[in-house]
Design an enzyme around this catalytic site. Structure first.
Site, PDB file in Angstrom:
ATOM      1  N   PHE A  34       0.704  -1.265  -0.132  1.00  0.00           N
ATOM      2  CA  PHE A  34       0.087   0.108   0.025  1.00  0.00           C
ATOM      3  C   PHE A  34       0.656   1.197  -0.012  1.00  0.00           C
ATOM      4  CE2 PHE A  34      -2.735  -3.349   1.577  1.00  0.00           C
ATOM      5  CZ  PHE A  34      -3.800  -3.070   0.781  1.00  0.00           C
ATOM      6  N   ARG A  35       2.140   1.227   0.766  1.00  0.00           N
ATOM      7  CA  ARG A  35       2.659   2.323   0.908  1.00  0.00           C
ATOM      8  C   ARG A  35       4.165   2.081   0.408  1.00  0.00           C
ATOM      9  NH1 ARG A  35      -0.569   1.283   4.738  1.00  0.00           N
ATOM     10  NH2 ARG A  35      -2.256   2.778   4.985  1.00  0.00           N
ATOM     11  N   HIS A 126      -9.080  -7.626   8.117  1.00  0.00           N
ATOM     12  CA  HIS A 126      -9.677  -6.657   7.005  1.00  0.00           C
ATOM     13  C   HIS A 126     -10.447  -7.402   6.145  1.00  0.00           C
ATOM     14  CE1 HIS A 126      -6.081  -3.551   7.973  1.00  0.00           C
ATOM     15  NE2 HIS A 126      -6.608  -3.936   9.253  1.00  0.00           N
ATOM     16  N   CYS A 159     -27.767  -7.281  -5.074  1.00  0.00           N
ATOM     17  CA  CYS A 159     -28.255  -8.639  -4.554  1.00  0.00           C
ATOM     18  C   CYS A 159     -29.552  -8.942  -5.188  1.00  0.00           C
ATOM     19  CB  CYS A 159     -28.027  -8.849  -3.223  1.00  0.00           C
ATOM     20  SG  CYS A 159     -28.681 -10.167  -2.210  1.00  0.00           S
ATOM     21  N   SER A 199       4.596  -5.665   7.814  1.00  0.00           N
ATOM     22  CA  SER A 199       3.515  -4.841   7.963  1.00  0.00           C
ATOM     23  C   SER A 199       4.220  -3.786   8.350  1.00  0.00           C
ATOM     24  CB  SER A 199       2.682  -5.189   9.068  1.00  0.00           C
ATOM     25  OG  SER A 199       1.564  -3.943   9.278  1.00  0.00           O
ATOM     26  N   ASN A 224      10.883  -7.410   8.615  1.00  0.00           N
ATOM     27  CA  ASN A 224      10.369  -6.128   7.680  1.00  0.00           C
ATOM     28  C   ASN A 224      11.701  -5.748   6.930  1.00  0.00           C
ATOM     29  OD1 ASN A 224       9.515  -3.766   6.464  1.00  0.00           O
ATOM     30  ND2 ASN A 224       7.607  -4.034   7.734  1.00  0.00           N
ATOM     31  N   ASP A 241      13.861 -10.102   3.503  1.00  0.00           N
ATOM     32  CA  ASP A 241      12.866 -10.480   2.634  1.00  0.00           C
ATOM     33  C   ASP A 241      12.002 -11.622   3.392  1.00  0.00           C
ATOM     34  OD1 ASP A 241      11.432 -11.682   0.447  1.00  0.00           O
ATOM     35  OD2 ASP A 241      12.387 -10.226  -0.942  1.00  0.00           O
TER      36      ASP A 241
END
Ligand code: APR
Length: 257
Positions: A34-35, A126, A159, A199, A224, A241
């Site tokens: 995402f970042r 999530h 639906c 993360s 990380n 990694d």
């Protein structure tokens, strides 16, 4: 002893080991993070993916969602050696649960080859991007046929009850499912070793789980490529990694068990 060896020894001797994963574990499978450089929030406006926008403008939301979904999962994705190593640790009895912020379903896929009793408890904090859920009747369906309808201009997809389908993921501005979060916190507190893997640890409430674990004297290890805001809480930092370090960790644990 290297950090990896001492962590392997702790895992081999622990009663409860819990892993929290983020986008970094799926990056080697081709799912963008995402970042950071080339992260999806550099190409898409995260303000367009809020629950408020979904409620105000479900048709526009779904058109943007289609583009995001294709950018993230379009090329077909598979578990990588990082996911596999966590599944193996669980099958060997060394990993109780995987708490993931990812919606890509790759942990479930990696664990899917194991007999049910060998799989880790999996909490997709999530949600799961391969499903949709009707806002009115709560019915869940596979995402692919719905995405095909969106591609054909059927927006917002509805639906059979008339309600609008929403991706079965937690949007910005939505709460995490209460039960899952409570369970995740309990697992963090119970853990003897807590692994925070791939993360950035900047999105709450999941990001606070490592500190909750460290606060109850668990060994906190952070895997990380970059620094995170919780590095000072960690007793082990593996700046590597996931596809390199997790298989080596699995093997080192197996050598000690
Ligand atoms: N090995 C180890 N770490 C990696 C690797 C790799 N191969 N590739 C990337 N990373 C690390 C990056 O250094 C970064 O810290 O993974 C992290 C990914 O961070 P983010 O992109 O912020 O992803 P994540 O922390 O999962 O985001 C949390 O933000 O927008 C939301 O809902 C979305 O669940 C997501 C939440």
């Amino acid at each position: 002893m290297t950090d990896l060896d001492s962590l392997a020894a702790e895992i081999a001797g622990a009663d409860t080991v819990v892993a929290l994963t983020g986008a970094g574990i799926s990056a080697p499978s081709g799912v963008p993070t995402f970042r950071g450089e080339d992260g999806v929030w550099g190409h898409f406006d995260e303000g367009q993916f809020t629950y408020g926008r979904f409620q105000r403008d479900p048709a526009g939301f779904w058109r943007d969602r289609l583009e995001l979904y294709e950018a993230m999962f379009g090329d077909g994705i598979e578990p990588n050696p990082g996911h596999e190593a966590l599944a193996d640790l669980s099958a060997d009895g060394h990993l109780e649960a995987v708490l993931t912020q990812n919606t890509d379903g790759l942990h479930a896929e990696a664990a899917g080859r194991l007999p049910e009793g060998d799989r880790p408890e999996l909490l997709e904090l999530h949600g799961n991007a391969h499903r949709v859920r009707c806002e009115d009747c709560g019915r869940r369906k596979a995402n692919d046929p719905i995405v095909a309808r969106v591609r054909d201009g059927d927006v917002p997809p509805r639906c059979s009850c008339g309600g609008v389908f929403k991706p079965d993921v937690v949007l910005f501005g939505e709460r995490l499912p209460g039960g899952a979060l409570q369970r995740a916190r309990a697992l963090a507190r119970e853990s003897d070793v807590f692994l925070a893997i791939g993360s950035s640890l900047v999105v709450q409430p999941a990001a606070a789980l490592p500190r909750q674990a460290a606060g109850t004297d668990a060994t906190l290890a952070i895997v990380n490529l970059e620094t995170t805001p919780y590095d000072t809480d960690a007793s082990v930092l593996l700046r590597a990694d996931v596809t390199d370090v997790l298989p080596r960790l699995r093997d080192a644990v197996a050598d000690r068990a």
